[in-house]
Design a protein around this motif. Structure first.
Motif, PDB file in Angstrom:
ATOM      1  N   PRO A 116      -3.185  -8.423   0.990  1.00  0.00           N
ATOM      2  CA  PRO A 116      -2.637  -7.106   0.625  1.00  0.00           C
ATOM      3  C   PRO A 116      -2.311  -7.013  -0.871  1.00  0.00           C
ATOM      4  CG  PRO A 116      -1.531  -7.974   2.578  1.00  0.00           C
ATOM      5  CD  PRO A 116      -2.370  -9.079   2.027  1.00  0.00           C
ATOM      6  N   ALA A 140      -6.599  -2.051  -6.708  1.00  0.00           N
ATOM      7  CA  ALA A 140      -6.545  -0.580  -6.684  1.00  0.00           C
ATOM      8  C   ALA A 140      -5.748  -0.019  -7.854  1.00  0.00           C
ATOM      9  CB  ALA A 140      -5.941  -0.107  -5.367  1.00  0.00           C
ATOM     10  N   GLU A 170       0.833  -1.204   0.000  1.00  0.00           N
ATOM     11  CA  GLU A 170       0.000   0.000   0.000  1.00  0.00           C
ATOM     12  C   GLU A 170       0.869   1.256   0.000  1.00  0.00           C
ATOM     13  OE1 GLU A 170      -3.507   2.240  -0.107  1.00  0.00           O
ATOM     14  OE2 GLU A 170      -2.953   0.206  -0.719  1.00  0.00           O
ATOM     15  N   ARG A 202       2.182   1.708  -3.555  1.00  0.00           N
ATOM     16  CA  ARG A 202       1.142   2.192  -4.480  1.00  0.00           C
ATOM     17  C   ARG A 202       0.845   3.670  -4.242  1.00  0.00           C
ATOM     18  NH1 ARG A 202      -4.063   3.281  -4.858  1.00  0.00           N
ATOM     19  NH2 ARG A 202      -4.517   2.861  -2.669  1.00  0.00           N
ATOM     20  N   THR A 203       0.725   4.063  -2.974  1.00  0.00           N
ATOM     21  CA  THR A 203       0.365   5.455  -2.674  1.00  0.00           C
ATOM     22  C   THR A 203       1.549   6.410  -2.839  1.00  0.00           C
ATOM     23  OG1 THR A 203       0.676   4.972  -0.316  1.00  0.00           O
ATOM     24  CG2 THR A 203      -1.575   4.890  -1.166  1.00  0.00           C
ATOM     25  N   GLU A 248      -5.556  -6.519  -2.797  1.00  0.00           N
ATOM     26  CA  GLU A 248      -6.063  -5.141  -2.633  1.00  0.00           C
ATOM     27  C   GLU A 248      -5.264  -4.158  -3.479  1.00  0.00           C
ATOM     28  OE1 GLU A 248      -5.904  -4.471   1.569  1.00  0.00           O
ATOM     29  OE2 GLU A 248      -7.389  -6.046   1.975  1.00  0.00           O
ATOM     30  N   ALA A 249      -3.939  -4.328  -3.498  1.00  0.00           N
ATOM     31  CA  ALA A 249      -3.088  -3.406  -4.272  1.00  0.00           C
ATOM     32  C   ALA A 249      -3.350  -3.555  -5.775  1.00  0.00           C
ATOM     33  CB  ALA A 249      -1.616  -3.676  -3.960  1.00  0.00           C
TER      34      ALA A 249
END
Length: 334
Positions: free
Chosen positions: A247, A254, A225, A228-229, A250-251
């Motif tokens: 995780p 996204a 995360e 990615r951010t 989810e990544a």
């Protein structure tokens, strides 16, 4: 996830960076021959100091000269022979890339150490890793961003029809975040870097570089995360080290791309490289376990070896790149 454009073609494969040997012309020929959809600038650490990941990247820093001291790279008072050697090697590599790939018109990947791994590896002039001084780490990240912008522009000038993709190598990132980087005495560890600070350093370098950037980390506990951010378009992982699928799911959901390290970087005891069917199957199994539709697989995922191939034989390294390339094609034909 909405349909998005990836900075690589569907069914692409690439290398992580390092290859065995010392002949850059031969290494570049192998890469261009085996990985036509997403070739990379090979790294040949067997050439010695300045060809290693830290020395090679340190040679790109702006106004932060480096030197070798007791087999470690440290910040130097002025440029010297060690820095010259690192820069000469890189210049030679870029010239060779231009000579062999001048007409190439697709994406090409170049690699460099990320700011946190660099801070955990480079030493201050007074001794001790840069990581112990937050101000020095910020200066380092600024210098790296500026240096990478110039380096990527040099690649683009030599390959005017290509598009450039940057890979930041951050093998030390989980240790930096967890406070597991040892001090020089070996008796203690450096304070952990807060996730927000780490994200800011990475984001600053990615924004300064100005090209799509993937982050490579062949360690357990990769902070997906955070990556990615920070603005990365993709993450390069060793699939053998992925334990917790949530995780990663989810990544990817996204919008993070995946460079899937699906072929062992070192020969197994039998010595044979995996087949393209075995590599494709490994990627496919992971994708199915994550529950994503197959139609997205070839677009969002690039097939790679699990890590760099510097420790392999030339024959094994080439066979692994071939298997990755053909696995990518298999996945795109489904």
């Amino acid at each position: 996830m909405t349909d998005q454009q990836w900075p690589w073609p569907a069914g692409a494969a690439t290398g992580i960076g390092s290859l065995p040997g010392t002949d850059i012309a031969e290494a570049q020929r192998v890469v261009l021959g085996e990985l036509p959809a997403l070739p990379h600038l090979p790294e040949l650490p067997a050439r010695g100091p300045g060809a290693d990941l830290v020395g090679r990247t340190a040679g790109l820093l702006v106004e932060l000269p480096v030197e070798l001291y007791a087999a470690r790279w440290r910040i130097a008072p002025r440029p010297g022979k060690d820095l010259r050697r690192a820069r000469d090697l890189m210049e030679r590599d870029l010239d060779q890339l231009a000579e062999q790939a001048e007409e190439y018109a697709g994406p090409v990947k170049v690699q460099a150490a990320g700011p946190l791994t660099l801070a955990a590896s480079l030493e201050l002039p007074i001794g001790g890793r840069m990581l112990r001084d937050p101000g020095a780490v910020r200066d380092l990240a600024g210098s790296l961003g500026e240096g990478l912008r110039g380096h990527l522009a040099a690649v683009a000038r030599r390959l005017p029809r290509a598009s450039v993709l940057l890979q930041l190598d951050e093998p030390s990132l989980p240790a930096v975040l967890a406070g597991r980087v040892p001090t020089e005495s070996g008796l203690g560890t450096h304070r952990p870097v807060e996730p927000e600070a780490a994200r800011g350093l990475l984001r600053g370098v990615i924004e300064a570089a100005g090209v799509p950037t993937v982050l490579h980390c062949c360690a357990p506990d990769v902070p997906l995360e955070l990556i990615r951010t920070a603005g990365a378009v993709g993450v390069a992982l060793d699939l053998g080290l992925v334990d917790d699928l949530d995780p990663l799911g989810e990544a990817l959901d996204a919008g993070l791309g995946l460079l899937a390290g699906a072929a062992s970087a070192l020969p197994p005891s039998a010595g044979r490289a995996p087949t393209s069917a075995q590599v494709a199957d490994r990627v496919r199994r992971l994708w199915d376990r994550l529950g994503f539709p197959r139609r997205r697989l070839a677009e969002q995922v690039v097939v790679t070896p699990a890590c760099g191939l510097a420790g392999a034989t030339p024959a094994y390294a080439r066979a692994v790149l071939t298997a990755c390339r053909d696995a990518g094609r298999r996945l795109s034909e489904e």
